[in-house]
Design an enzyme around this catalytic site. Structure first.
Site, PDB file in Angstrom:
ATOM      1  N   ASP A 122     -21.356 -34.220  -3.386  1.00 17.76           N
ATOM      2  CA  ASP A 122     -20.619 -35.377  -2.895  1.00 17.76           C
ATOM      3  C   ASP A 122     -19.659 -34.944  -1.791  1.00 17.76           C
ATOM      4  O   ASP A 122     -18.833 -34.042  -1.994  1.00 17.76           O
ATOM      5  CB  ASP A 122     -19.846 -36.032  -4.040  1.00 17.76           C
ATOM      6  CG  ASP A 122     -19.459 -37.470  -3.722  1.00 17.76           C
ATOM      7  OD1 ASP A 122     -20.218 -38.145  -3.002  1.00 17.76           O
ATOM      8  OD2 ASP A 122     -18.401 -37.915  -4.186  1.00 17.76           O
ATOM      9  N   HIS A 129      -9.855 -42.590   4.128  1.00 18.35           N
ATOM     10  CA  HIS A 129      -9.725 -42.174   2.728  1.00 18.35           C
ATOM     11  C   HIS A 129      -8.971 -40.853   2.640  1.00 18.35           C
ATOM     12  O   HIS A 129      -8.036 -40.698   1.834  1.00 18.35           O
ATOM     13  CB  HIS A 129     -11.121 -42.047   2.120  1.00 18.35           C
ATOM     14  CG  HIS A 129     -11.150 -41.483   0.737  1.00 18.35           C
ATOM     15  ND1 HIS A 129     -10.638 -42.148  -0.351  1.00 18.35           N
ATOM     16  CD2 HIS A 129     -11.639 -40.292   0.256  1.00 18.35           C
ATOM     17  CE1 HIS A 129     -10.803 -41.412  -1.450  1.00 18.35           C
ATOM     18  NE2 HIS A 129     -11.401 -40.288  -1.098  1.00 18.35           N
ATOM     19  N   ARG A 135      -1.479 -38.429   1.853  1.00 16.33           N
ATOM     20  CA  ARG A 135      -0.113 -38.960   1.793  1.00 16.33           C
ATOM     21  C   ARG A 135       0.352 -39.272   0.373  1.00 16.33           C
ATOM     22  O   ARG A 135       1.493 -39.699   0.170  1.00 16.33           O
ATOM     23  CB  ARG A 135      -0.010 -40.220   2.647  1.00 16.33           C
ATOM     24  CG  ARG A 135      -0.153 -39.977   4.138  1.00 16.33           C
ATOM     25  CD  ARG A 135       0.284 -41.197   4.929  1.00 16.33           C
ATOM     26  NE  ARG A 135      -0.578 -42.333   4.696  1.00 16.33           N
ATOM     27  CZ  ARG A 135      -1.583 -42.695   5.509  1.00 16.33           C
ATOM     28  NH1 ARG A 135      -1.849 -41.964   6.585  1.00 16.33           N
ATOM     29  NH2 ARG A 135      -2.310 -43.770   5.254  1.00 16.33           N
ATOM     30  N   GLU A 192     -15.565 -45.331  -6.791  1.00 20.20           N
ATOM     31  CA  GLU A 192     -15.646 -44.929  -5.390  1.00 20.20           C
ATOM     32  C   GLU A 192     -16.891 -45.551  -4.763  1.00 20.20           C
ATOM     33  O   GLU A 192     -18.009 -45.346  -5.250  1.00 20.20           O
ATOM     34  CB  GLU A 192     -15.692 -43.398  -5.250  1.00 20.20           C
ATOM     35  CG  GLU A 192     -14.372 -42.742  -5.597  1.00 20.20           C
ATOM     36  CD  GLU A 192     -14.326 -41.257  -5.281  1.00 20.20           C
ATOM     37  OE1 GLU A 192     -13.227 -40.723  -5.163  1.00 20.20           O
ATOM     38  OE2 GLU A 192     -15.414 -40.643  -5.153  1.00 20.20           O
ATOM     39  N   GLU A 194     -19.673 -45.689  -2.218  1.00 20.20           N
ATOM     40  CA  GLU A 194     -20.330 -44.687  -1.385  1.00 20.20           C
ATOM     41  C   GLU A 194     -21.778 -45.083  -1.093  1.00 20.20           C
ATOM     42  O   GLU A 194     -22.333 -45.988  -1.712  1.00 20.20           O
ATOM     43  CB  GLU A 194     -20.342 -43.318  -2.079  1.00 20.20           C
ATOM     44  CG  GLU A 194     -18.987 -42.801  -2.499  1.00 20.20           C
ATOM     45  CD  GLU A 194     -19.045 -41.347  -2.944  1.00 20.20           C
ATOM     46  OE1 GLU A 194     -19.992 -40.620  -2.526  1.00 20.20           O
ATOM     47  OE2 GLU A 194     -18.153 -40.926  -3.704  1.00 20.20           O
ATOM     48  N   ASP A 226     -19.276 -43.159  -7.475  1.00 19.01           N
ATOM     49  CA  ASP A 226     -18.874 -41.898  -8.081  1.00 19.01           C
ATOM     50  C   ASP A 226     -17.597 -42.144  -8.892  1.00 19.01           C
ATOM     51  O   ASP A 226     -16.484 -42.021  -8.383  1.00 19.01           O
ATOM     52  CB  ASP A 226     -18.642 -40.839  -6.997  1.00 19.01           C
ATOM     53  CG  ASP A 226     -18.604 -39.436  -7.570  1.00 19.01           C
ATOM     54  OD1 ASP A 226     -19.375 -39.155  -8.493  1.00 19.01           O
ATOM     55  OD2 ASP A 226     -17.805 -38.619  -7.080  1.00 19.01           O
ATOM     56  N   GLN A 233      -8.128 -35.586 -12.662  1.00 22.03           N
ATOM     57  CA  GLN A 233      -8.326 -34.944 -11.365  1.00 22.03           C
ATOM     58  C   GLN A 233      -7.033 -34.314 -10.854  1.00 22.03           C
ATOM     59  O   GLN A 233      -7.030 -33.211 -10.307  1.00 22.03           O
ATOM     60  CB  GLN A 233      -8.841 -35.978 -10.352  1.00 22.03           C
ATOM     61  CG  GLN A 233      -9.200 -35.409  -8.991  1.00 22.03           C
ATOM     62  CD  GLN A 233      -9.782 -36.473  -8.067  1.00 22.03           C
ATOM     63  OE1 GLN A 233      -9.991 -37.615  -8.465  1.00 22.03           O
ATOM     64  NE2 GLN A 233     -10.057 -36.095  -6.839  1.00 22.03           N
ATOM     65  N   LYS A 246     -14.810 -35.988 -12.479  1.00 28.55           N
ATOM     66  CA  LYS A 246     -15.882 -36.561 -11.660  1.00 28.55           C
ATOM     67  C   LYS A 246     -17.262 -36.446 -12.301  1.00 28.55           C
ATOM     68  O   LYS A 246     -18.175 -37.190 -11.943  1.00 28.55           O
ATOM     69  CB  LYS A 246     -15.937 -35.841 -10.300  1.00 28.55           C
ATOM     70  CG  LYS A 246     -14.740 -36.049  -9.414  1.00 28.55           C
ATOM     71  CD  LYS A 246     -14.873 -37.338  -8.628  1.00 28.55           C
ATOM     72  CE  LYS A 246     -13.866 -37.389  -7.494  1.00 28.55           C
ATOM     73  NZ  LYS A 246     -14.092 -38.544  -6.622  1.00 28.55           N
ATOM     74  N   THR A 346     -16.278 -41.456  -0.505  1.00 31.08           N
ATOM     75  CA  THR A 346     -15.731 -42.812  -0.478  1.00 31.08           C
ATOM     76  C   THR A 346     -15.712 -43.363   0.943  1.00 31.08           C
ATOM     77  O   THR A 346     -15.250 -42.702   1.872  1.00 31.08           O
ATOM     78  CB  THR A 346     -14.300 -42.819  -1.036  1.00 31.08           C
ATOM     79  OG1 THR A 346     -14.316 -42.275  -2.354  1.00 31.08           O
ATOM     80  CG2 THR A 346     -13.732 -44.225  -1.080  1.00 31.08           C
TER      81      THR A 346
END
Length: 420
Positions: A122, A129, A135, A192, A194, A226, A233, A246, A346
């Protein structure tokens, strides 16, 4: 036996599953699994069609058309796939009666997960994203130095690839809390949005692919979710990246769209960065595909309310193209095999309406989401259903990607929780 109307192909075009699309899937029939091609509201059984002699001269073994996944079919390669596609288009256009004995209503079919990949990688290729994630609290507020130099990715769990409609069990794992480290069900479950890309031809160990070889080695595209557990995480990802957060579930749609069907929708990408020579590509390697994510809570379903759209983004927003991702995937000589899968990462844009997962909403302070049942969501709850859809339309061409639905269920107490 289904009888086709004289304008059935025109009707099929209006569904986004027309003669220029012809996605491939696997259905469980009374006599066993069969490879199917979708056209409008119907699906054609390629195994029985081939046994009837209508696909003579195409170098695809009959056994591969009656398999529980597409891997053997995919290994036939681009020439066989192209000949099958053109043969089917000619049959449907000029001899529709020959396919009538092999037709099924798509809504009556029990679809199987079309892929059993040996490898699933992935990528992390959406600039919007990546910037929002950078941030987030506790991050460095800057993209990794390598992010604009090459497509970054992680190696995930191929055995957790699941079909549309599957229940998504809330995963457990270690979480860092104010009172210590706990092993518990995730409280920050996310999706997510994708695209996945399906490999049709193997490479030798040591072989490196060029971006212009993309269509030879990639059979098609599929919507991909996903699923992610963000609290797991956040604790486990440094320094080696995500693992339990994940690897518990990745969903793909039931039907794979051949890459040839997306040719009318190729376009220049929004981003055209300077890259190393092995990642250089011709212009026009982006895809003008609109992707959508929606949510339906348990309460919304009980009230017969329709799903609520929460994301709408074009795949043109991707920074690294699928062909660059493929080149990066093999740049160190690592082999790929028929049936392998890689995800785009993503897909998000810079507008608030284009956010392809819940995690990014922390950055723009658009959480919680107000649902139509008068409840709110910061993270997904048990009973919530996430849907992904996609489409492309231009100059008389219309393709609708097969959608994904996944509903969250609680985790059975199969593991003993712990606290440290």
């Amino acid at each position: 036996m289904i009888k086709l109307s004289s304008n059935w192909l025109k009707e099929a075009e209006e569904t986004g599953f027309g003669i220029d699309h012809l996605p491939i899937g696997i259905a469980e029939l009374e006599r066993g699994p069969a490879l199917m091609i979708a056209v409008g509201q119907y699906a054609i059984n390629l195994a029985s069609l081939s046994a009837a002699g209508s696909l003579n001269g195409i170098n695809i073994p009959l056994a591969s058309l009656a398999s529980r996944n597409l891997n053997k079919f995919l290994s036939a390669g681009v020439k066989a796939h192209t000949k099958l596609r053109t043969t089917m288009q000619k049959l449907m256009s000029s001899d529709a009666k020959s396919v009538e004995p092999h037709l099924h209503k798509r809504t009556n079919l029990k679809m199987l997960c079309p892929l059993a990949p040996g490898d699933f990688v992935d990528f992390y290729s959406s600039l919007a994203h990546a910037e929002r994630c950078a941030r987030l609290p506790n991050n460095k507020h800057a993209l990794p130095d390598a992010w604009k130099s090459m497509p970054l990715a992680y190696h995930s769990r191929a055995g957790a690839i699941m079909p549309s409609g599957a229940d998504i069990r809330r995963p457990r794992g270690q979480v860092q809390t104010r009172s210590g480290i706990e092993f518990r069900p995730t409280r920050m479950l996310d999706f997510e949005m994708e695209l996945g890309f399906v490999v049709r031809q193997a490479t030798e160990h040591g072989q490196c692919l060029r971006t212009e070889e993309f269509a030879e080695y990639i059979f098609g595209v599929v919507l991909l979710n996903d699923w992610s557990a963000r609290d797991l995480q956040g604790f486990e990802a440094i320094p080696l990246g995500p693992f339990h957060s994940k690897s518990f579930a990745t969903q793909i749609a039931d039907w794979i769209t051949p890459i040839e069907a997306l040719e009318p929708f190729k376009c220049d990408k929004i981003y055209d960065p300077p890259v190393m020579s092995y990642l250089e590509e011709d212009k026009g390697n982006g895809y003008d595909l609109q992707l959508f994510a929606s949510i339906a809570s348990q309460k919304m379903k009980e009230m017969d309310q329709p799903p609520m759209q929460i994301a709408d983004c074009n795949f043109r927003e991707i920074y690294w193209s699928p062909s660059q991702q493929l080149a990066q995937l093999t740049a160190n000589g690592a082999p790929i095999n028929a049936g392998d899968l890689y995800g785009s990462g993503t897909v998000s844009g810079h507008l608030d309406s284009q956010i392809g997962c819940l995690l990014e909403r922390i950055d723009n302070k658009s959480l919680p989401i107000d649902l139509t049942d008068q409840t709110t969501r910061t993270w997904l709850q048990d009973g919530d259903q996430i849907g992904l859809d996609g489409m492309a339309r231009t100059n008389g061409h219309f393709v609708k990607l097969a959608g994904i639905e996944g509903s969250i269920v609680s985790t059975p107490d199969l593991c003993h929780g712990s606290k440290r």
